[in-house]
Design a protein around this motif. Structure first.
Motif, PDB file in Angstrom:
ATOM      1  N   UNK A 102      78.075  52.483  52.087  1.00 38.26           N
ATOM      2  CA  UNK A 102      77.601  51.108  52.256  1.00 38.26           C
ATOM      3  C   UNK A 102      78.401  50.156  51.371  1.00 38.26           C
ATOM      4  N   UNK A 103      78.752  50.617  50.167  1.00 38.56           N
ATOM      5  CA  UNK A 103      79.564  49.799  49.263  1.00 38.56           C
ATOM      6  C   UNK A 103      80.940  49.533  49.865  1.00 38.56           C
ATOM      7  N   UNK A 104      81.558  50.574  50.393  1.00 41.42           N
ATOM      8  CA  UNK A 104      82.900  50.434  50.976  1.00 41.42           C
ATOM      9  C   UNK A 104      82.859  49.494  52.176  1.00 41.42           C
ATOM     10  N   UNK A 105      81.869  49.683  53.050  1.00 42.69           N
ATOM     11  CA  UNK A 105      81.758  48.823  54.230  1.00 42.69           C
ATOM     12  C   UNK A 105      81.539  47.365  53.830  1.00 42.69           C
ATOM     13  N   UNK A 106      80.671  47.150  52.855  1.00 41.68           N
ATOM     14  CA  UNK A 106      80.388  45.787  52.404  1.00 41.68           C
ATOM     15  C   UNK A 106      81.620  45.162  51.760  1.00 41.68           C
ATOM     16  N   UNK A 107      82.340  45.943  50.963  1.00 40.83           N
ATOM     17  CA  UNK A 107      83.547  45.437  50.309  1.00 40.83           C
ATOM     18  C   UNK A 107      84.591  45.015  51.339  1.00 40.83           C
ATOM     19  N   UNK A 108      84.746  45.828  52.380  1.00 42.77           N
ATOM     20  CA  UNK A 108      85.712  45.486  53.422  1.00 42.77           C
ATOM     21  C   UNK A 108      85.279  44.234  54.182  1.00 42.77           C
ATOM     22  N   UNK A 109      83.993  44.072  54.376  1.00 38.20           N
ATOM     23  CA  UNK A 109      83.508  42.860  55.026  1.00 38.20           C
ATOM     24  C   UNK A 109      83.847  41.623  54.228  1.00 38.20           C
ATOM     25  N   UNK A 110      83.620  41.691  52.913  1.00 37.39           N
ATOM     26  CA  UNK A 110      83.950  40.557  52.039  1.00 37.39           C
ATOM     27  C   UNK A 110      85.459  40.294  52.025  1.00 37.39           C
ATOM     28  N   UNK A 111      86.234  41.377  51.957  1.00 33.13           N
ATOM     29  CA  UNK A 111      87.683  41.218  51.917  1.00 33.13           C
ATOM     30  C   UNK A 111      88.199  40.599  53.209  1.00 33.13           C
ATOM     31  N   UNK A 112      87.726  41.112  54.338  1.00 27.32           N
ATOM     32  CA  UNK A 112      88.165  40.586  55.634  1.00 27.32           C
ATOM     33  C   UNK A 112      87.868  39.093  55.736  1.00 27.32           C
ATOM     34  N   UNK A 113      86.678  38.699  55.306  1.00 26.64           N
ATOM     35  CA  UNK A 113      86.270  37.296  55.382  1.00 26.64           C
ATOM     36  C   UNK A 113      87.134  36.434  54.472  1.00 26.64           C
ATOM     37  N   UNK A 114      87.350  36.886  53.235  1.00 25.54           N
ATOM     38  CA  UNK A 114      88.132  36.101  52.275  1.00 25.54           C
ATOM     39  C   UNK A 114      89.578  35.942  52.737  1.00 25.54           C
ATOM     40  N   UNK A 115      90.161  37.007  53.258  1.00 20.18           N
ATOM     41  CA  UNK A 115      91.550  36.943  53.700  1.00 20.18           C
ATOM     42  C   UNK A 115      91.702  36.068  54.933  1.00 20.18           C
ATOM     43  N   UNK A 116      90.720  36.125  55.823  1.00 21.27           N
ATOM     44  CA  UNK A 116      90.829  35.377  57.078  1.00 21.27           C
ATOM     45  C   UNK A 116      90.548  33.891  56.903  1.00 21.27           C
ATOM     46  N   UNK A 117      89.678  33.545  55.960  1.00 20.54           N
ATOM     47  CA  UNK A 117      89.236  32.155  55.852  1.00 20.54           C
ATOM     48  C   UNK A 117      90.138  31.285  54.991  1.00 20.54           C
ATOM     49  N   UNK A 118      91.050  31.873  54.241  1.00 17.60           N
ATOM     50  CA  UNK A 118      91.951  31.068  53.412  1.00 17.60           C
ATOM     51  C   UNK A 118      92.850  30.222  54.310  1.00 17.60           C
ATOM     52  N   UNK A 119      93.069  28.953  53.955  1.00 21.82           N
ATOM     53  CA  UNK A 119      93.917  28.083  54.778  1.00 21.82           C
ATOM     54  C   UNK A 119      95.310  28.672  55.012  1.00 21.82           C
ATOM     55  N   UNK A 120      95.861  29.298  53.972  1.00 20.71           N
ATOM     56  CA  UNK A 120      97.144  29.984  54.119  1.00 20.71           C
ATOM     57  C   UNK A 120      96.987  31.395  53.574  1.00 20.71           C
ATOM     58  N   UNK A 121      97.635  32.335  54.243  1.00 20.03           N
ATOM     59  CA  UNK A 121      97.506  33.736  53.863  1.00 20.03           C
ATOM     60  C   UNK A 121      97.991  33.983  52.437  1.00 20.03           C
ATOM     61  N   UNK A 122      99.042  33.291  52.029  1.00 18.58           N
ATOM     62  CA  UNK A 122      99.575  33.498  50.688  1.00 18.58           C
ATOM     63  C   UNK A 122      98.539  33.174  49.620  1.00 18.58           C
ATOM     64  N   UNK A 123      97.729  32.146  49.853  1.00 18.28           N
ATOM     65  CA  UNK A 123      96.674  31.795  48.904  1.00 18.28           C
ATOM     66  C   UNK A 123      95.666  32.928  48.772  1.00 18.28           C
ATOM     67  N   UNK A 124      95.327  33.549  49.897  1.00 20.03           N
ATOM     68  CA  UNK A 124      94.376  34.658  49.879  1.00 20.03           C
ATOM     69  C   UNK A 124      94.941  35.856  49.129  1.00 20.03           C
ATOM     70  N   UNK A 125      96.219  36.128  49.324  1.00 16.16           N
ATOM     71  CA  UNK A 125      96.854  37.256  48.640  1.00 16.16           C
ATOM     72  C   UNK A 125      96.909  37.013  47.130  1.00 16.16           C
ATOM     73  N   UNK A 126      97.243  35.800  46.742  1.00 18.75           N
ATOM     74  CA  UNK A 126      97.274  35.490  45.312  1.00 18.75           C
ATOM     75  C   UNK A 126      95.884  35.585  44.695  1.00 18.75           C
ATOM     76  N   UNK A 127      94.861  35.197  45.467  1.00 20.01           N
ATOM     77  CA  UNK A 127      93.493  35.255  44.956  1.00 20.01           C
ATOM     78  C   UNK A 127      93.057  36.687  44.658  1.00 20.01           C
ATOM     79  N   UNK A 128      93.643  37.667  45.346  1.00 20.83           N
ATOM     80  CA  UNK A 128      93.324  39.064  45.048  1.00 20.83           C
ATOM     81  C   UNK A 128      93.601  39.392  43.587  1.00 20.83           C
ATOM     82  N   UNK A 129      94.614  38.750  43.028  1.00 17.14           N
ATOM     83  CA  UNK A 129      95.021  39.038  41.654  1.00 17.14           C
ATOM     84  C   UNK A 129      94.570  37.980  40.661  1.00 17.14           C
ATOM     85  N   UNK A 130      94.332  36.781  41.140  1.00 21.96           N
ATOM     86  CA  UNK A 130      94.050  35.678  40.235  1.00 21.96           C
ATOM     87  C   UNK A 130      92.573  35.339  40.111  1.00 21.96           C
ATOM     88  N   UNK A 131      91.734  35.867  41.003  1.00 25.90           N
ATOM     89  CA  UNK A 131      90.306  35.585  40.926  1.00 25.90           C
ATOM     90  C   UNK A 131      89.730  36.207  39.666  1.00 25.90           C
TER      91      UNK A 131
END
Length: 199
Positions: A61-90
């Motif tokens: 359940x943790x893995x599924x939920x984590x992937x759901x959050x990741x998919x949403x965060x990556x898809x909703x960023x205005x530009x993909x590069x911003x989403x990728x940087x957020x993986x490391x900068x959040x």
């Protein structure tokens, strides 16, 4: 005719997941699971199986939920590069508010049980492969948007980003202060995701 369950299965699963996440598998007792779930041994095991099966359900359940959050965060960023940087900068915060950073349940479980439990190792492997694929899709989008070099291998870069992100999470568990973690994340992002002439 079987009686309907008088408890919310998802709520119970979330409660025991938090227990395993805070204490680890070995340090979690049946009494702990009964306390956090509010269920007796018979009800708990009838619904979820023994401690190991309950743990595996919680981990899935943790893995599924984590992937759901990741998919949403990556898809909703205005530009993909911003989403990728957020993986490391959040910022890496303590969601438990208990004065400790818990890290990643999947990584913690792999360290604790991976050598002894092939099913935990398999879940972790599948989980990381899925994370890599999601990040790789975002890398490919950044390439289409002109923010990353077209010749870069999306999966290779995705693995590097995931390894860097997990390294930051692990470092947070050592008590490294938030400012240093944030600076390290920015440094990693600058090296792995440099500004591209087309961006």
């Amino acid at each position: 005719m079987a009686r309907p369950r008088a408890f919310d299965e998802e709520q119970v699963l979330n409660a025991v997941r938090e227990q395993f996440w805070n204490a680890g598998y070995a340090a979690t007792s049946l009494q702990d699971l009964m306390r956090v779930s509010g269920l007796g041994k018979g009800s708990l095991y009838a619904a979820f199986g023994d401690k190991r099966q309950l743990f595996l359900r919680a981990l899935r359940s943790y893995i599924d939920e984590s992937h759901g959050h990741m998919r949403k965060a990556l898809a909703e960023a205005p530009r993909a590069l911003d989403a990728l940087r957020a993986l490391l900068e959040t910022p890496i915060d303590d969601p438990a508010g208990a004065g400790m950073r818990r890290g990643c349940l999947m990584a913690n479980s792999t360290c604790e049980l991976g050598n002894a439990d092939p099913e935990v190792l398999d879940q972790a492997h599948r989980g990381y492969e899925k994370s890599t694929a999601l990040i790789g899709e975002c890398v490919a989008r950044a390439q289409r948007e002109g923010d990353l070099p077209a010749e870069a291998d999306p999966i290779a870069l995705a693995r590097a980003l995931l390894a860097a992100q997990q390294g930051l999470v692990f470092m947070s568990r050592t008590g490294l202060d938030s400012a240093t973690l944030a600076a390290t994340g920015r440094s990693l992002a600058a090296r792995l995701l440099p500004d591209h002439p087309g961006s």
